[in-house]
Design a protein around this motif. Structure first.
Motif, PDB file in Angstrom:
ATOM      1  N   ARG A  40       0.858  -1.123  -0.105  1.00  0.00           N
ATOM      2  CA  ARG A  40      -0.058  -0.318  -0.094  1.00  0.00           C
ATOM      3  C   ARG A  40       0.730   1.121   0.545  1.00  0.00           C
ATOM      4  O   ARG A  40       1.347   1.609   0.800  1.00  0.00           O
ATOM      5  CB  ARG A  40      -0.302   0.307   1.039  1.00  0.00           C
ATOM      6  N   PRO A  41       0.772   1.546  -1.022  1.00  0.00           N
ATOM      7  CA  PRO A  41       1.197   3.277  -1.241  1.00  0.00           C
ATOM      8  C   PRO A  41       1.338   4.238   0.705  1.00  0.00           C
ATOM      9  O   PRO A  41       0.480   3.974   0.601  1.00  0.00           O
ATOM     10  CB  PRO A  41       1.499   3.932  -2.695  1.00  0.00           C
ATOM     11  N   ASP A  57       2.192  11.760  -2.043  1.00  0.00           N
ATOM     12  CA  ASP A  57       2.258  13.148  -1.965  1.00  0.00           C
ATOM     13  C   ASP A  57       3.679  13.594  -3.792  1.00  0.00           C
ATOM     14  O   ASP A  57       3.866  14.652  -4.246  1.00  0.00           O
ATOM     15  CB  ASP A  57       3.060  13.618  -1.010  1.00  0.00           C
ATOM     16  N   LYS A  58       4.686  12.149  -3.361  1.00  0.00           N
ATOM     17  CA  LYS A  58       5.495  12.861  -4.493  1.00  0.00           C
ATOM     18  C   LYS A  58       5.244  12.543  -5.690  1.00  0.00           C
ATOM     19  O   LYS A  58       5.823  12.652  -6.979  1.00  0.00           O
ATOM     20  CB  LYS A  58       7.347  11.723  -4.226  1.00  0.00           C
ATOM     21  N   ARG A  59       4.370  11.043  -5.710  1.00  0.00           N
ATOM     22  CA  ARG A  59       4.057  10.884  -7.319  1.00  0.00           C
ATOM     23  C   ARG A  59       2.911  10.410  -6.546  1.00  0.00           C
ATOM     24  O   ARG A  59       2.428   9.734  -6.095  1.00  0.00           O
ATOM     25  CB  ARG A  59       5.154   9.341  -7.943  1.00  0.00           C
ATOM     26  N   SER A  60       2.290  10.318  -8.628  1.00  0.00           N
ATOM     27  CA  SER A  60       0.896  10.116  -9.099  1.00  0.00           C
ATOM     28  C   SER A  60       1.141   8.514  -8.621  1.00  0.00           C
ATOM     29  O   SER A  60       1.744   7.353  -8.604  1.00  0.00           O
ATOM     30  CB  SER A  60       0.568  10.379 -10.563  1.00  0.00           C
ATOM     31  N   TYR A 109      -7.043   3.399  -0.030  1.00  0.00           N
ATOM     32  CA  TYR A 109      -8.538   4.152  -0.264  1.00  0.00           C
ATOM     33  C   TYR A 109      -8.403   5.935  -0.364  1.00  0.00           C
ATOM     34  O   TYR A 109      -8.783   6.473  -1.044  1.00  0.00           O
ATOM     35  CB  TYR A 109      -9.454   3.147  -0.761  1.00  0.00           C
ATOM     36  N   HIS A 110      -8.245   6.331   0.841  1.00  0.00           N
ATOM     37  CA  HIS A 110      -8.762   7.806   1.268  1.00  0.00           C
ATOM     38  C   HIS A 110      -7.820   8.458   0.760  1.00  0.00           C
ATOM     39  O   HIS A 110      -7.683   9.226   0.600  1.00  0.00           O
ATOM     40  CB  HIS A 110      -9.188   7.440   2.964  1.00  0.00           C
ATOM     41  N   ARG A 111      -6.519   7.801   1.037  1.00  0.00           N
ATOM     42  CA  ARG A 111      -4.841   8.607   0.667  1.00  0.00           C
ATOM     43  C   ARG A 111      -4.937   9.073  -1.074  1.00  0.00           C
ATOM     44  O   ARG A 111      -4.982   9.193  -1.400  1.00  0.00           O
ATOM     45  CB  ARG A 111      -3.555   7.726   1.250  1.00  0.00           C
ATOM     46  N   GLU A 154      -5.902  16.640  -4.760  1.00  0.00           N
ATOM     47  CA  GLU A 154      -5.307  17.235  -4.817  1.00  0.00           C
ATOM     48  C   GLU A 154      -4.329  17.590  -6.498  1.00  0.00           C
ATOM     49  O   GLU A 154      -4.291  18.633  -6.630  1.00  0.00           O
ATOM     50  CB  GLU A 154      -3.931  16.974  -4.465  1.00  0.00           C
ATOM     51  N   ARG A 155      -4.125  16.310  -6.919  1.00  0.00           N
ATOM     52  CA  ARG A 155      -3.601  16.532  -8.258  1.00  0.00           C
ATOM     53  C   ARG A 155      -5.162  16.659  -9.120  1.00  0.00           C
ATOM     54  O   ARG A 155      -4.729  16.885 -10.742  1.00  0.00           O
ATOM     55  CB  ARG A 155      -3.426  15.036  -8.682  1.00  0.00           C
ATOM     56  N   GLY A 156      -6.362  17.255  -9.208  1.00  0.00           N
ATOM     57  CA  GLY A 156      -7.395  17.006 -10.177  1.00  0.00           C
ATOM     58  C   GLY A 156      -7.265  15.793 -11.140  1.00  0.00           C
ATOM     59  O   GLY A 156      -7.621  16.851 -12.468  1.00  0.00           O
ATOM     60  N   GLY A 157      -6.819  14.768 -10.813  1.00  0.00           N
ATOM     61  CA  GLY A 157      -7.507  13.888 -11.240  1.00  0.00           C
ATOM     62  C   GLY A 157      -6.390  13.139 -11.479  1.00  0.00           C
ATOM     63  O   GLY A 157      -5.581  13.552 -11.576  1.00  0.00           O
ATOM     64  N   MET A 158      -6.343  12.520 -12.755  1.00  0.00           N
ATOM     65  CA  MET A 158      -5.749  11.489 -13.493  1.00  0.00           C
ATOM     66  C   MET A 158      -4.744  12.569 -14.048  1.00  0.00           C
ATOM     67  O   MET A 158      -4.478  13.870 -14.503  1.00  0.00           O
ATOM     68  CB  MET A 158      -5.978  10.044 -14.579  1.00  0.00           C
ATOM     69  N   ASP A 159      -3.437  11.762 -14.579  1.00  0.00           N
ATOM     70  CA  ASP A 159      -2.559  11.745 -15.412  1.00  0.00           C
ATOM     71  C   ASP A 159      -2.922  12.255 -16.431  1.00  0.00           C
ATOM     72  O   ASP A 159      -3.568  11.430 -17.207  1.00  0.00           O
ATOM     73  CB  ASP A 159      -1.244  11.137 -15.460  1.00  0.00           C
ATOM     74  N   PRO A 160      -2.554  13.531 -16.647  1.00  0.00           N
ATOM     75  CA  PRO A 160      -2.556  13.942 -18.067  1.00  0.00           C
ATOM     76  C   PRO A 160      -1.833  13.296 -19.191  1.00  0.00           C
ATOM     77  O   PRO A 160      -1.272  13.812 -20.327  1.00  0.00           O
ATOM     78  CB  PRO A 160      -2.295  15.672 -18.784  1.00  0.00           C
ATOM     79  N   LEU A 161      -2.397  11.652 -19.550  1.00  0.00           N
ATOM     80  CA  LEU A 161      -1.499  11.156 -20.204  1.00  0.00           C
ATOM     81  C   LEU A 161      -2.165  11.052 -21.593  1.00  0.00           C
ATOM     82  O   LEU A 161      -1.205  11.179 -22.885  1.00  0.00           O
ATOM     83  CB  LEU A 161      -1.953   9.604 -19.985  1.00  0.00           C
TER      84      LEU A 161
END
Length: 277
Positions: A66-67, A73-76, A195-197, A204-211
C-alpha cells in the motif's frame, strides 16, 4: 494458477499467472476491492489457451503493498504503478509483452506503452483513464460512486450494489453472489486506508495524469474497447485517442457499461485473442 510475491524497491507486488505462450499482462481497474484475478478470472479459461496471462495486483490493491501518503505526495498512483510493474516484470524475466488495461489499469498501460515503447508489443485499452478527455461534466457518475463508497458511514453491501449498477449497463446480469464477493474483497483495512489516501491524492492533483498529451508516443498497435453506455470513463472522450495514437482501432459495444470483460465476455475474449494473434 501460479502465485508470486515479487520484491521491488517500492514494496511487494502480488502476481498471479496461468497459461502458456506469448505474455499478456492484464491490469485491473481502480474500484474498491479490485484485483487482477478478481477482475479477470472469468476470462482466464479462454485467454490462457493462447497466452501466458500475467495478472499483477497494482500498488494499493489485492495482495500488493500500500503506497503511503508520502509516496502519493511525491508521485501519482500511475507513476508509482508503472515503476513497480516494470520492476516486477523484470524480476519475472519478462522483457516484451502484450498489455491490456481497464480504467485505472488502462492509465498505467498507456503510461507503460509511452515510457518503454520497445517492450509493449500490442496494447488493448478498455475505457482507460488518463488518455481520455470528456466533453461532459467531471467527476462522472461512476467516479462519484467510487469516491462515495468508503465515505459516509463506510462500505456496505447496499453501496457495493449501487457501485456495480453504475459500472454496468444491466445490473440484472450480476446477482447477489457478485455483490457479496466484491463487497468482501473491499473490507481489508489496509486497502480502505489506502483508498482514502488515493482519493485525497486524486483530488489534490485534479484527477488522473494528463496522459493524453503524449498519446502520439505510443508505437504499439492499439485496440480500444468501449461500452457505449459507460458512465465512468465515457465514450465521448475516445476521439482524442483515435486521432493521436498512430495505429489504432475502436470497437464499441451497445448496451454495455464500464466492464466490457464481464458484460460482453465472449466477444471481449474473441476480439482480444484475434487482435493479439
Amino acid at each position: 494458477m501460479k502465485h508470486h510475491s515479487v520484491t521491488t524497491t517500492l514494496g511487494e507486488i502480488a502476481v498471479a499467472e496461468t497459461g502458456e505462450g506469448p505474455v499478456l499482462v492484464m491490469l485491473h481497474g481502480g474500484g474498491p476491492g479490485a484485483s487482477g484475478v478478481g477482475n479477470y478470472h472469468q476470462n482466464l479459461p479462454s485467454l490462457s489457451r493462447h497466452f501466458r496471462v500475467v495478472l499483477p495486483d497494482q500498488p494499493g490493491f489485492g495482495g500488493s503493498y500500500r503506497p503511503t501518503e508520502e509516496d502519493l505526495d511525491k508521485r501519482s498512483i500511475t507513476e508509482i504503478t508503472v515503476d513497480a510493474l516494470f520492476q516486477a516484470l523484470d524480476a519475472l524475466g519478462i522483457d516484451t509483452f502484450h498489455l491490456l488495461g481497464n480504467s485505472l489499469g488502462g492509465a498505467a498501460a498507456i503510461a507503460m506503452a509511452q515510457e518503454r515503447t520497445d517492450r509493449v508489443t500490442r496494447l488493448v485499452l478498455m475505457a482507460p483513464g488518463g488518455g481520455w478527455l470528456p466533453f461532459g461534466p467531471t467527476p462522472t457518475e461512476g467516479q462519484k460512486e467510487m469516491f462515495r463508497y468508503y465515505n459516509g458511514g463506510g462500505p456496505s453491501e447496499k453501496k457495493m450494489a449501487a457501485f456495480i449498477r453504475t459500472m454496468v449497463f444491466d445490473h440484472r446480469q450480476f446477482g447477489e453472489d457478485v455483490v457479496q464477493a466484491r463487497y468482501e474483497a473491499s473490507l481489508d483495512e489496509s486497502h480502505i486506508a489506502f483508498y482514502h489516501r488515493y482519493n485525497a491524492a486524486f483530488a489534490e492533483r485534479g484527477g488522473m495524469d494528463p496522459l493524453w498529451r503524449d498519446l502520439h508516443r505510443i508505437k504499439a498497435p492499439t485496440l480500444l474497447l468501449w461500452g457505449r453506455d459507460d458512465r465512468t470513463i465515457t465514450l465521448d472522450g475516445a476521439q482524442l485517442m483515435l486521432k493521436q495514437i498512430r495505429d489504432v482501432q475502436l470497437h464499441v459495444f451497445g448496451r454495455c457499461g464500464h466492464w466490457v470483460q464481464l458484460e460482453r465476455q465472449r466477444e471481449f475474449e474473441d476480439l482480444v485473442t484475434g487482435f493479439l494473434t
